[in-house]
Design a protein around this motif. Structure first.
Motif, PDB file in Angstrom:
ATOM      1  N   UNK A 373      -2.708   0.008  -2.296  1.00  0.00           N
ATOM      2  CA  UNK A 373      -3.452  -1.079  -2.104  1.00  0.00           C
ATOM      3  C   UNK A 373      -3.084  -1.544  -0.560  1.00  0.00           C
ATOM      4  N   UNK A 374      -2.668  -0.508   0.276  1.00  0.00           N
ATOM      5  CA  UNK A 374      -2.248  -1.171   1.646  1.00  0.00           C
ATOM      6  C   UNK A 374      -0.850  -1.297   1.959  1.00  0.00           C
ATOM      7  N   UNK A 375      -0.044  -1.065   0.901  1.00  0.00           N
ATOM      8  CA  UNK A 375       1.449  -1.138   1.176  1.00  0.00           C
ATOM      9  C   UNK A 375       1.861  -0.086   2.020  1.00  0.00           C
ATOM     10  N   UNK A 376       2.770  -0.467   2.890  1.00  0.00           N
ATOM     11  CA  UNK A 376       3.488   0.645   4.037  1.00  0.00           C
ATOM     12  C   UNK A 376       4.951   0.871   3.710  1.00  0.00           C
ATOM     13  N   UNK A 377       5.630  -0.325   3.023  1.00  0.00           N
ATOM     14  CA  UNK A 377       7.023  -0.277   2.946  1.00  0.00           C
ATOM     15  C   UNK A 377       7.496   0.146   1.723  1.00  0.00           C
ATOM     16  N   UNK A 378       8.509   1.127   1.639  1.00  0.00           N
ATOM     17  CA  UNK A 378       8.835   1.861   0.209  1.00  0.00           C
ATOM     18  C   UNK A 378       9.461   0.713  -0.659  1.00  0.00           C
ATOM     19  N   UNK A 379       9.133   0.615  -1.934  1.00  0.00           N
ATOM     20  CA  UNK A 379       9.708   0.062  -2.787  1.00  0.00           C
ATOM     21  C   UNK A 379      10.768   0.457  -3.915  1.00  0.00           C
ATOM     22  N   UNK A 380      11.249  -0.207  -4.752  1.00  0.00           N
ATOM     23  CA  UNK A 380      12.247   0.389  -5.940  1.00  0.00           C
ATOM     24  C   UNK A 380      11.232   1.115  -6.599  1.00  0.00           C
ATOM     25  N   UNK A 381      10.094   0.809  -6.892  1.00  0.00           N
ATOM     26  CA  UNK A 381       8.935   1.328  -7.820  1.00  0.00           C
ATOM     27  C   UNK A 381       8.709   2.725  -7.127  1.00  0.00           C
ATOM     28  N   UNK A 382       8.626   2.774  -5.819  1.00  0.00           N
ATOM     29  CA  UNK A 382       8.121   4.022  -5.232  1.00  0.00           C
ATOM     30  C   UNK A 382       9.379   5.049  -5.262  1.00  0.00           C
ATOM     31  N   UNK A 403       0.145   6.685  -6.708  1.00  0.00           N
ATOM     32  CA  UNK A 403       0.123   7.763  -5.763  1.00  0.00           C
ATOM     33  C   UNK A 403       1.412   8.461  -5.526  1.00  0.00           C
ATOM     34  N   UNK A 404       2.089   9.320  -6.074  1.00  0.00           N
ATOM     35  CA  UNK A 404       3.138   9.753  -5.877  1.00  0.00           C
ATOM     36  C   UNK A 404       3.396  10.382  -4.755  1.00  0.00           C
ATOM     37  N   UNK A 405       2.489  10.936  -4.000  1.00  0.00           N
ATOM     38  CA  UNK A 405       2.716  11.485  -2.650  1.00  0.00           C
ATOM     39  C   UNK A 405       2.773  10.400  -1.761  1.00  0.00           C
ATOM     40  N   UNK A 406       2.458   9.481  -1.849  1.00  0.00           N
ATOM     41  CA  UNK A 406       2.348   8.260  -0.870  1.00  0.00           C
ATOM     42  C   UNK A 406       3.748   7.718  -1.065  1.00  0.00           C
TER      43      UNK A 406
END
Length: 695
Positions: A373-382, A403-406
């Motif tokens: 949805x436009x997020x660019x900063x990795x998070x705990x969920x990522x 999107x696991x690749x992102x």
């Protein structure tokens, strides 16, 4: 026609909705929170549930709601423009606070911005003595001038806190009348109505907070009731309070200070009911969602409560051992610790090259990078997606595609490459940092309260709680982890177990050995009458009313109190009160004073509950229905184990115990059982994880 109770809990990322039928059937739904208007997610989610399940809006009997609207207004400094009228000489009380530093030796710590700017704090000439006598009459002309100046500055709310008004509210009542005359319709909070207790700073801060969030909460409740009307739900709306009880929407709009920690409280009440059901005397409730993680204790079947706490000071804890970081709020609240660690917490690297998790959060929009949805900063969920813990096609029953690749690309660019690590090592490191942050919260309510976490079981819930709980429990040497059914929406489930509850405080300061029993009985009788009147207005009387008394005591000269059950009022009162306080002091601080140290009663508190008669039991589900054969997925469990082919189960598969690693996927959450642990179901459908440590 069936009847349903609805529990709704709003989080920073998801809004959880649970419907419990009168025969025990349960329906759950998880929808993205609508940050621009939280009420819309509730009404839209309910409407979709009605359509899918064939439920008529008229079948809804009660809507029980936990909300973060009040706390968000404080944390984001988006409350009403507020003025303060106070006794001459006390204008700067909000600035002076308690002269405490929340972090020892941190010379860079800065006080949070004042909720009332200095030019909006008006002094008036008056003085009430500590005994309630009038020392200096109220200058009504000054009050009128103060009101006119505040109105001229465009304030939306006025708070009134005069010295010693808890002992004699006459001057505050006259100020209230003057405000009504000169500024009709002005939102007003008066300390003798909000908090008639000793301690000027806490009383002023609490009164200001009530005024500050009152217009925000009132507007939200009006919007929510309008949205419920739009989908034809006419059932009563009850709000969760910070103390773990419910209140009507009307009372919540008048005293919103009581719902500031509304959201986290319901999950603890749910953990309390679970502990009673499965027969555990001591449990730690651990709730991790998309934005924050919360921990609290349940001991001997009862939740633990703090008499005051700070809002907006980083780690949010009851203030017995730490205070001064945020805004003081002196109302009873479930004693919990809260840290900014959730699925949406952003992973970053600080100036020293050390990875950090939170407290900044991506929220529900733009959310984690994998939401696309436009997020660019990795998070705990990522990070958990990269580790293989979260199924990209299964979040919220598959309604949220990931999107696991992102996730992998963002984590590689922002964390792994700068640290010279592989993506999985970077993700696992972030996972451990997040866990260590949340362990701080558990220690804040256990070891820092004189409790040994090894003596407790850990009840894990929230969208991310079961994913982290087993690893955290092993670090804390906790032997058992319990993951209840509907764990991902468990705070909403907890709402279904709550009763209406009000707290009535009264300052009664006297050495216990000097107390006149007749005067004490008179004070308790007045509080009881007030409590019964309040509950009667909500429709509760007779056996539907439950009263619980506590007393706040300290050794003479101490600045802080501890709460203990109020002993029977009679000849042995003084000895019983002194012994109860000494025992609680020793349990909390590790020591007690000698028998010759005078104990002082500071205040009384009456907790009055209106017992709801609606069905509370959830019917047991047949977890074997529709079970397919387990599948497998590669998941990473740190450098000691590396990538492992891991069974992917449904809860029903655990009717046969499994040894880890195991991942249990459900509609509302994912439970991870690391290597070296075992998991099985109990008779109630709870997942019981044996962490392999000796408690």
């Amino acid at each position: 026609m069936s009847g349903y109770r609805v529990g709704v809990d709003i989080g920073g990322t998801f809004t959880d909705i649970v419907l419990l039928g009168d025969t025990g059937e349960i329906l759950t739904r998880k929808v993205s929170s609508t940050v621009d208007n939280y009420a819309r997610a509730i009404s839209d989610g309910l409407a979709a549930t009605f359509a899918e399940a064939g439920i008529a809006p008229s079948e809804i009997e009660e809507v029980l709601h936990g909300t973060t609207v009040a706390s968000n207004a404080i944390l984001e400094l988006k409350g009403a423009r507020t003025g303060l009228i106070t006794t001459r000489g006390f204008r700067d009380l909000l600035e002076l606070r308690l002269l405490r530093m929340p972090r020892l030796y941190d010379l860079g710590w800065v006080k949070p911005p004042m909720l009332v700017e200095r030019f909006l704090r008006m002094e008036v000439t008056e003085r009430i003595g500590a005994d309630g006598s009038v020392v200096t009459p109220l200058d009504e002309a000054e009050v009128a001038d103060a009101v006119d100046r505040l109105v001229g500055e465009g304030v939306e709310a006025i708070s009134v806190c005069l010295l010693h008004s808890y002992a004699n509210p006459a001057h505050e009542m006259r100020v209230k009348e003057i405000v009504a005359e000169r500024a009709p319709g002005m939102v007003l909070s008066v300390s003798s109505e909000v908090l008639p207790e000793i301690k000027e700073y806490e009383r002023t801060s609490t009164t200001v907070i009530n005024a500050y969030v009152k217009p925000v909460v009132g507007s939200y409740l009006k919007s929510l009731i309008g949205d419920l009307d739009r989908i034809e739900v006419k059932a009563p709306l009850l709000l969760m309070q910070s103390n773990g009880g419910l209140t009507t929407a009307e009372v919540a709009a008048e005293l919103p200070m009581n719902i500031v920690e509304s959201g986290p409280a319901a999950g603890v009440v749910g953990a309390q009911q679970l502990a009673r059901r499965v027969g555990f005397d001591k449990v730690i409730s651990f709730d991790m969602g998309g934005t924050t993680a919360k921990a609290s204790l349940v001991e001997d079947g009862d939740v633990t409560r703090a008499e005051e706490y700070s809002v907006g000071g980083g780690i949010m804890i009851g203030s017995r051992l730490m205070s001064g970081a945020g805004y003081a709020l002196k109302v009873p609240a479930i004693d919990l610790a809260e840290v900014g660690a959730g699925g949406g917490s952003i992973i970053s690297i600080d100036a020293g090259g050390v990875p950090q998790v939170g407290p900044q959060s991506a929220g529900s929009f733009p959310g984690p990078v994998c939401y696309d949805l436009g997020g660019t900063e990795p998070t705990v969920t990522d990070a958990n997606v990269v580790l293989g813990y979260i199924n990209p096609g299964h979040l919220a029953g598959g309604s949220v595609k990931l999107r696991s690749d992102k996730s992998k690309a963002a984590l590689t660019e922002k964390v792994a490459e700068p640290l010279g690590l592989s993506p999985e090592r970077a993700a696992y490191g972030a996972h451990l940092v997040a866990a260590s942050n949340m362990i701080r919260a558990i220690k804040a309510v256990s070891s820092e309260r004189g409790r040994d976490p090894r003596e407790y079981a850990l009840v894990a819930f929230g969208g991310n709680g079961p994913l982290f709980a087993a690893g955290m429990a092993r670090s804390l040497m906790v032997a058992k982890v319990i993951v209840p059914p509907q764990a991902g929406v468990f705070s909403s489930v907890g709402l279904l177990y709550c009763d209406v509850e009000y707290h009535f405080p009264k300052t009664f300061r006297q050495l216990v050995g000097d107390i006149d029993p007749s005067a004490l009985r008179e004070a308790t009788a007045a509080l009881e009458a007030q409590a019964r009147d309040r509950l009667a207005a909500d429709g509760f009387s007779g056996d539907a009313v439950e009263l619980k008394w506590t007393a706040k005591l300290h050794y003479r000269g101490q600045a802080y109190e501890l709460a203990v059950p109020l002993p029977a009022i009679g000849p042995g009162f003084a000895a019983a009160a002194a012994e109860a306080y000494g025992a609680e002091h020793e349990r909390t601080y590790g020591h007690r004073a000698g028998d010759d140290e005078p104990v002082e009663l500071v205040s009384l508190n009456l907790a009055a509950r209106g017992l709801l008669e609606a069905a509370r039991s959830i019917a047991k589900q047949d977890l074997a229905i529709g079970l397919a054969e387990p599948t497998t997925r590669r998941a990473y469990f740190g450098p000691d184990y590396g990538w492992m082919e891991t069974p992917i189960l449904k809860r029903g598969h655990l009717a046969t115990p499994y040894a880890g690693p195991v991942i249990v996927e459900e509609y509302d959450c994912t439970c991870v059982v690391p290597p070296g642990m075992t998991a099985a179901l109990d008779e109630f459908g709870d997942i019981i994880i044996d962490t392999g440590v000796n408690a």
